[in-house]
Design a protein around this motif. Structure first.
Motif, PDB file in Angstrom:
ATOM      1  N   SER B   7       0.775  -1.505  -0.198  1.00  0.00           N
ATOM      2  CA  SER B   7       0.192  -0.279  -0.249  1.00  0.00           C
ATOM      3  C   SER B   7       0.737   0.921  -0.164  1.00  0.00           C
ATOM      4  O   SER B   7       0.907   2.250  -0.843  1.00  0.00           O
ATOM      5  N   ASP B   8       2.006   1.545   0.912  1.00  0.00           N
ATOM      6  CA  ASP B   8       3.187   2.611   1.080  1.00  0.00           C
ATOM      7  C   ASP B   8       3.343   2.863  -0.434  1.00  0.00           C
ATOM      8  O   ASP B   8       4.046   3.503  -1.096  1.00  0.00           O
ATOM      9  N   LEU B   9       3.556   1.429  -1.269  1.00  0.00           N
ATOM     10  CA  LEU B   9       5.010   1.392  -2.743  1.00  0.00           C
ATOM     11  C   LEU B   9       3.506   2.208  -3.490  1.00  0.00           C
ATOM     12  O   LEU B   9       3.632   3.296  -4.270  1.00  0.00           O
ATOM     13  N   ILE B  10       2.310   1.750  -3.296  1.00  0.00           N
ATOM     14  CA  ILE B  10       1.076   2.553  -4.502  1.00  0.00           C
ATOM     15  C   ILE B  10       1.003   3.807  -3.953  1.00  0.00           C
ATOM     16  O   ILE B  10       0.506   4.683  -5.310  1.00  0.00           O
ATOM     17  N   GLU B  78       0.807  13.544   5.141  1.00  0.00           N
ATOM     18  CA  GLU B  78       1.246  12.482   4.786  1.00  0.00           C
ATOM     19  C   GLU B  78       0.850  11.750   3.721  1.00  0.00           C
ATOM     20  O   GLU B  78       0.439  10.343   2.775  1.00  0.00           O
ATOM     21  N   PHE B  79       1.638  12.798   2.317  1.00  0.00           N
ATOM     22  CA  PHE B  79       1.911  12.615   1.193  1.00  0.00           C
ATOM     23  C   PHE B  79       3.029  12.041   1.278  1.00  0.00           C
ATOM     24  O   PHE B  79       3.838  12.067   1.843  1.00  0.00           O
ATOM     25  N   LYS B  80       3.197  11.546   0.617  1.00  0.00           N
ATOM     26  CA  LYS B  80       4.585  10.438   0.109  1.00  0.00           C
ATOM     27  C   LYS B  80       4.792  10.640  -1.056  1.00  0.00           C
ATOM     28  O   LYS B  80       6.248  10.314  -2.143  1.00  0.00           O
ATOM     29  N   CYS B  81       4.754  11.762  -2.378  1.00  0.00           N
ATOM     30  CA  CYS B  81       5.719  12.348  -3.370  1.00  0.00           C
ATOM     31  C   CYS B  81       6.553  12.611  -2.129  1.00  0.00           C
ATOM     32  O   CYS B  81       7.177  13.190  -1.614  1.00  0.00           O
ATOM     33  N   GLY B 170      15.506  11.861  -5.949  1.00  0.00           N
ATOM     34  CA  GLY B 170      14.537  11.574  -4.313  1.00  0.00           C
ATOM     35  C   GLY B 170      13.022  10.324  -5.050  1.00  0.00           C
ATOM     36  O   GLY B 170      12.683  10.043  -4.808  1.00  0.00           O
ATOM     37  N   ILE B 171      13.465  10.361  -6.795  1.00  0.00           N
ATOM     38  CA  ILE B 171      12.068   9.571  -6.823  1.00  0.00           C
ATOM     39  C   ILE B 171      12.991   7.919  -5.902  1.00  0.00           C
ATOM     40  O   ILE B 171      11.560   7.492  -5.274  1.00  0.00           O
ATOM     41  N   PHE B 172      13.988   7.887  -5.765  1.00  0.00           N
ATOM     42  CA  PHE B 172      14.582   6.518  -5.488  1.00  0.00           C
ATOM     43  C   PHE B 172      14.978   6.702  -3.836  1.00  0.00           C
ATOM     44  O   PHE B 172      15.864   5.288  -3.247  1.00  0.00           O
ATOM     45  N   GLU B 173      14.425   7.034  -3.532  1.00  0.00           N
ATOM     46  CA  GLU B 173      14.824   7.183  -2.077  1.00  0.00           C
ATOM     47  C   GLU B 173      14.466   5.866  -1.479  1.00  0.00           C
ATOM     48  O   GLU B 173      13.425   4.863  -1.759  1.00  0.00           O
ATOM     49  N   PRO B 174      14.889   5.025  -0.852  1.00  0.00           N
ATOM     50  CA  PRO B 174      14.906   4.413   0.099  1.00  0.00           C
ATOM     51  C   PRO B 174      13.564   3.973   0.807  1.00  0.00           C
ATOM     52  O   PRO B 174      13.767   4.691   1.764  1.00  0.00           O
ATOM     53  N   GLY B 175      12.782   3.163   1.267  1.00  0.00           N
ATOM     54  CA  GLY B 175      11.542   2.234   1.945  1.00  0.00           C
ATOM     55  C   GLY B 175      12.331   2.109   2.785  1.00  0.00           C
ATOM     56  O   GLY B 175      12.889   0.726   2.704  1.00  0.00           O
ATOM     57  N   GLU B 176      11.037   1.976   4.202  1.00  0.00           N
ATOM     58  CA  GLU B 176      11.423   0.966   4.942  1.00  0.00           C
ATOM     59  C   GLU B 176      11.067  -0.683   4.326  1.00  0.00           C
ATOM     60  O   GLU B 176      12.006  -1.753   5.067  1.00  0.00           O
ATOM     61  N   ALA B 177      10.302  -0.890   4.372  1.00  0.00           N
ATOM     62  CA  ALA B 177      10.146  -2.180   3.620  1.00  0.00           C
ATOM     63  C   ALA B 177      10.665  -2.540   2.109  1.00  0.00           C
ATOM     64  O   ALA B 177      10.177  -3.039   1.581  1.00  0.00           O
ATOM     65  N   ASP B 178      11.205  -2.372   1.786  1.00  0.00           N
ATOM     66  CA  ASP B 178      12.339  -2.193   0.044  1.00  0.00           C
ATOM     67  C   ASP B 178      12.032  -3.872   0.114  1.00  0.00           C
ATOM     68  O   ASP B 178      11.845  -4.538  -0.454  1.00  0.00           O
ATOM     69  N   GLN B 179      13.456  -4.109   1.290  1.00  0.00           N
ATOM     70  CA  GLN B 179      13.768  -5.442   1.192  1.00  0.00           C
ATOM     71  C   GLN B 179      12.326  -6.876   1.356  1.00  0.00           C
ATOM     72  O   GLN B 179      12.736  -7.712   0.598  1.00  0.00           O
ATOM     73  N   ALA B 180      11.281  -6.697   2.084  1.00  0.00           N
ATOM     74  CA  ALA B 180      10.221  -7.008   2.323  1.00  0.00           C
ATOM     75  C   ALA B 180       9.436  -7.036   0.265  1.00  0.00           C
ATOM     76  O   ALA B 180       9.080  -8.404   0.023  1.00  0.00           O
ATOM     77  N   LEU B 181       9.574  -6.269   0.480  1.00  0.00           N
ATOM     78  CA  LEU B 181       8.584  -6.584  -1.276  1.00  0.00           C
ATOM     79  C   LEU B 181       9.430  -6.528  -2.153  1.00  0.00           C
ATOM     80  O   LEU B 181       8.626  -7.645  -2.693  1.00  0.00           O
ATOM     81  N   ILE B 182      10.690  -6.440  -1.657  1.00  0.00           N
ATOM     82  CA  ILE B 182      11.761  -7.573  -2.737  1.00  0.00           C
ATOM     83  C   ILE B 182      11.767  -9.379  -2.458  1.00  0.00           C
ATOM     84  O   ILE B 182      11.308  -9.814  -3.818  1.00  0.00           O
ATOM     85  N   ASN B 183      11.097  -9.793  -1.121  1.00  0.00           N
ATOM     86  CA  ASN B 183      11.400 -11.200  -0.845  1.00  0.00           C
ATOM     87  C   ASN B 183      10.342 -10.976  -1.472  1.00  0.00           C
ATOM     88  O   ASN B 183      10.195 -12.652  -2.047  1.00  0.00           O
ATOM     89  N   TYR B 222      16.342  13.621  -0.346  1.00  0.00           N
ATOM     90  CA  TYR B 222      15.314  12.643   0.209  1.00  0.00           C
ATOM     91  C   TYR B 222      14.096  12.856   1.123  1.00  0.00           C
ATOM     92  O   TYR B 222      14.317  14.515   1.537  1.00  0.00           O
ATOM     93  N   GLY B 223      12.883  12.172   1.422  1.00  0.00           N
ATOM     94  CA  GLY B 223      12.568  12.745   2.880  1.00  0.00           C
ATOM     95  C   GLY B 223      10.965  12.582   2.115  1.00  0.00           C
ATOM     96  O   GLY B 223       9.861  12.703   2.901  1.00  0.00           O
ATOM     97  N   GLY B 224      10.658  13.042   0.919  1.00  0.00           N
ATOM     98  CA  GLY B 224       9.051  13.082   0.381  1.00  0.00           C
ATOM     99  C   GLY B 224       8.526  11.576   1.218  1.00  0.00           C
ATOM    100  O   GLY B 224       7.224  11.973   1.436  1.00  0.00           O
ATOM    101  N   ARG B 225       9.400  10.713   0.721  1.00  0.00           N
ATOM    102  CA  ARG B 225       8.470   9.286   1.084  1.00  0.00           C
ATOM    103  C   ARG B 225       8.463   9.135   2.417  1.00  0.00           C
ATOM    104  O   ARG B 225       7.204   8.608   2.587  1.00  0.00           O
ATOM    105  N   TYR B 226       8.977  10.180   3.383  1.00  0.00           N
ATOM    106  CA  TYR B 226       8.493   9.772   4.852  1.00  0.00           C
ATOM    107  C   TYR B 226       8.034  11.026   5.073  1.00  0.00           C
ATOM    108  O   TYR B 226       7.766  11.377   6.224  1.00  0.00           O
TER     109      TYR B 226
END
Lengths: 332, 252
Positions: B7-10, B78-81, B170-183, B222-226
């Motif tokens: 959901s966060d990715l979307i 609450e925006f993640k852009c 900054g589009i590619f700012e790492p997300g906290e759950a990236d590894q879970a999504l990759i897995n 960075y920062g937008g995703r958070y």
């Protein structure tokens, strides 16, 4: 939209007769014969100088009206309420700019370049539909423009699409097809407000009250005061009289407004069942001419926006002329 | 599957599209040539349409909120852009360079989603493939034309690239759950997309005679995703929701 119903042709009216004298009488007779038979005139065909001049004026003003007409609605794209309205409005305004492009192309077939036409717009030499010199103040204005101004434009454009100049008629046929969708989306958005909450209804009534006079002005001065040229009618440049078009518009759209429980700010507005014609208070024609001549609420603003676009975009157009790209690779 | 991570990715993808669509729509009536006016309108429609499609996935497949309320009435925090899309349109050079960098990023992202194990995203990626191709074709053609034109045009495009590049990273700012999504094979993660993106844009920039800044020497925005945004986002959101807020109970 947006063929302004009114062709701003006063200053040149006298020239018609004089210039005609210079046309080869045989060619002129053959030309008029073709028009009488309902043939279309094409870019390479012989045509009287005055026919060419009036058509350039007409099509150019129509094109300007499209790109200037994109501005009052365009400012509401970013504020449109919700995805459905937002997507419909961007698509609609994009269509209008596209119509401008089609019409500039049609006018160019008569020998005036797009650049020359835009320059004449910016210098004030060439006009556009007066209705766009008024501001779109609320979302309800967008629905009134989308429904009623588009409707008025369709009346005018359908008439003009039966005219004699081929490229203009073909552009108009395509434009009218798209306009019919604009009208539907405008009507839909207007009905939503008309059947909505008290805030929405009040907003819509206020917008109608403000736009009614500009809409009555849209088709131009009454026939009795308008020195429209017999020749332009005969040549099928002007296809219907101002009063006839206005009457046709009122006949179709006033009942639609009234049936939504809305009122129009003219106590005399009624259809005379005896004559079949609509009666109404005479709109303020002095104001109409004042606005045409630069005295409207938004004339300066509209042209300033276009001037900004022209000035800011100059380096891009210059770079396009300086194309050093090598087209060595085949596309496919 | 980690539903929250999906959901966060979307949300971040949709917010990027919505906000950039908003910005691109601001070119209506202002383009340097009429054809570009129309092109930016067209891309704005596509982007806002993509945002809606993504919010709908959340609504229909993940019990998410109504897309209109979520997109138009959510607070800025609450925006993640990313910051790139928030910036005002500026001059055409800036907006064109942003379009080039963003649409190439979008292209590699959706390309990767063709293999996603999350079926709604995979289907959407298939549906949008054709559209996205036109966006990058359009961007590439203009970048080449204006880069190669020399003089003022070249200088403007190089300056726009220098300004936009750290923002675009900054589009590619790492997300906290990236590894879970990759897995879970939802997508390959930001780092992989970033590298593919660098390769793709580099190829075009070289042909356009433009110098790509050294990715190691810049600080990505960075920062937008958070939820940390530039000062430009708040007024944009106020404008976007202005009519809806007049009467939130109404249908519009």
């Amino acid at each position: 939209m947006y063929g302004g119903g009114y062709i701003f042709d006063e200053p040149n009216r006298k020239q018609l007769r004089e210039e005609q004298l210079h046309d080869d009488p045989e060619k002129l007779a053959a030309f008029e014969d073709r028009i009488t038979k309902g043939e279309k005139i094409e870019p390479g065909d012989w045509m009287p100088a005055e026919y060419r001049r009036q058509l350039i004026r007409l099509i150019e003003q129509h094109a300007h009206s499209e790109i200037i007409g994109a501005l009052p609605e365009g400012t509401w794209i970013t504020r449109a309420p919700g995805f459905k309205r937002k997507l419909a409005l961007i698509a609609k305004v994009q269509d209008e700019v596209g119509h401008g492009q089609l019409l500039y192309n049609a006018a160019e077939t008569l020998g005036k370049t797009r650049e020359a036409m835009i320059n004449d717009l910016l210098s004030g030499k060439s006009k556009y539909s007066n209705v766009f010199n008024y501001p779109a103040m609320t979302w309800a204005d967008v629905t009134v423009i989308g429904f009623l101004i588009d409707a008025a434009a369709i009346v005018n454009q359908v008439a003009n699409s039966k005219g004699s100049y081929g490229p203009y008629c073909r552009a108009l046929e395509r434009i009218c097809y798209e306009e019919s969708f604009h009208l539907k989306q405008g009507h839909d958005a207007l009905i939503e407000l008309a059947t909505g909450t008290p805030v929405q209804k009040a907003m819509l009534q206020d917008a109608l009250n403000r736009w009614w006079q500009p809409i009555m002005h849209f088709f131009g001065p009454p026939d009795k005061a308008s020195h429209h040229s017999e020749k332009l009618m005969q040549w099928k440049v002007k296809m219907a009289s101002n009063d006839d078009m206005r009457n046709q518009f009122l006949d179709t759209y006033v009942p639609k407004i009234w049936e939504l429980g809305l009122s129009l700010p003219d106590p005399l507005l009624r259809k005379n069942t005896g004559t079949g014609r609509w009666e109404y208070s005479d709109p303020d024609w002095d104001l109409f001419f004042k606005v045409i001549n630069g005295g409207g609420p938004c004339n300066q603003e509209r042209l300033q926006v276009r001037k900004w676009a022209e000035t800011e975009g100059r380096w891009v157009r210059k770079a396009l002329m300086n194309n050093t790209e090598r087209k060595a690779m085949p596309v496919a | 599957m980690n539903q929250q991570a999906i959901s966060d990715l979307i949300t971040k993808m949709a917010d990027d599209e919505l906000v950039l669509g908003h910005r691109n729509s601001e070119w209506t009536g202002l383009g340097p040539v009429m054809e570009e006016d129309i092109a930016f309108s067209s891309m704005a429609q596509d982007q806002i349409g993509h945002a809606l499609a993504l919010y709908r996935i959340q609504e229909e497949h993940m019990g998410g909120p109504d897309p209109d309320a979520f997109a138009f009435l959510r607070p800025a925090a609450e925006f993640k852009c990313c910051h790139l899309v928030e910036m005002p349109i500026g001059s055409y050079d800036f907006s064109l360079m942003r379009h080039f960098l963003f649409d190439h990023a979008e292209a590699v992202r959706y390309e990767s989603l063709l293999q996603s194990e999350f079926a709604p995203l995979q289907q959407l990626a298939r549906k949008l493939k054709g559209e996205l191709k036109y966006h990058t074709l359009h961007a590439d053609a203009w970048i080449l034309q204006l880069g190669r034109a020399g003089g003022e045009s070249y200088e403007r495009m190089q300056a726009a690239l220098d300004t936009c590049f750290p923002l675009a990273c900054g589009i590619f700012e790492p997300g906290e759950a990236d590894q879970a999504l990759i897995n879970d094979n939802i997508y390959p993660g930001e780092k992989v997309l970033y590298e593919r993106w660098l390769d793709n844009i580099y190829r075009v920039l070289v042909k356009a005679s433009l110098n790509m800044p050294d990715p190691a020497a810049i600080t990505p925005a960075y920062g937008g995703r958070y939820g940390q945004h530039t000062p430009h986002l708040q007024p944009l959101l106020e404008e976007m929701g202005a009519v809806l807020r007049l009467d939130p109970a109404a249908r519009w």
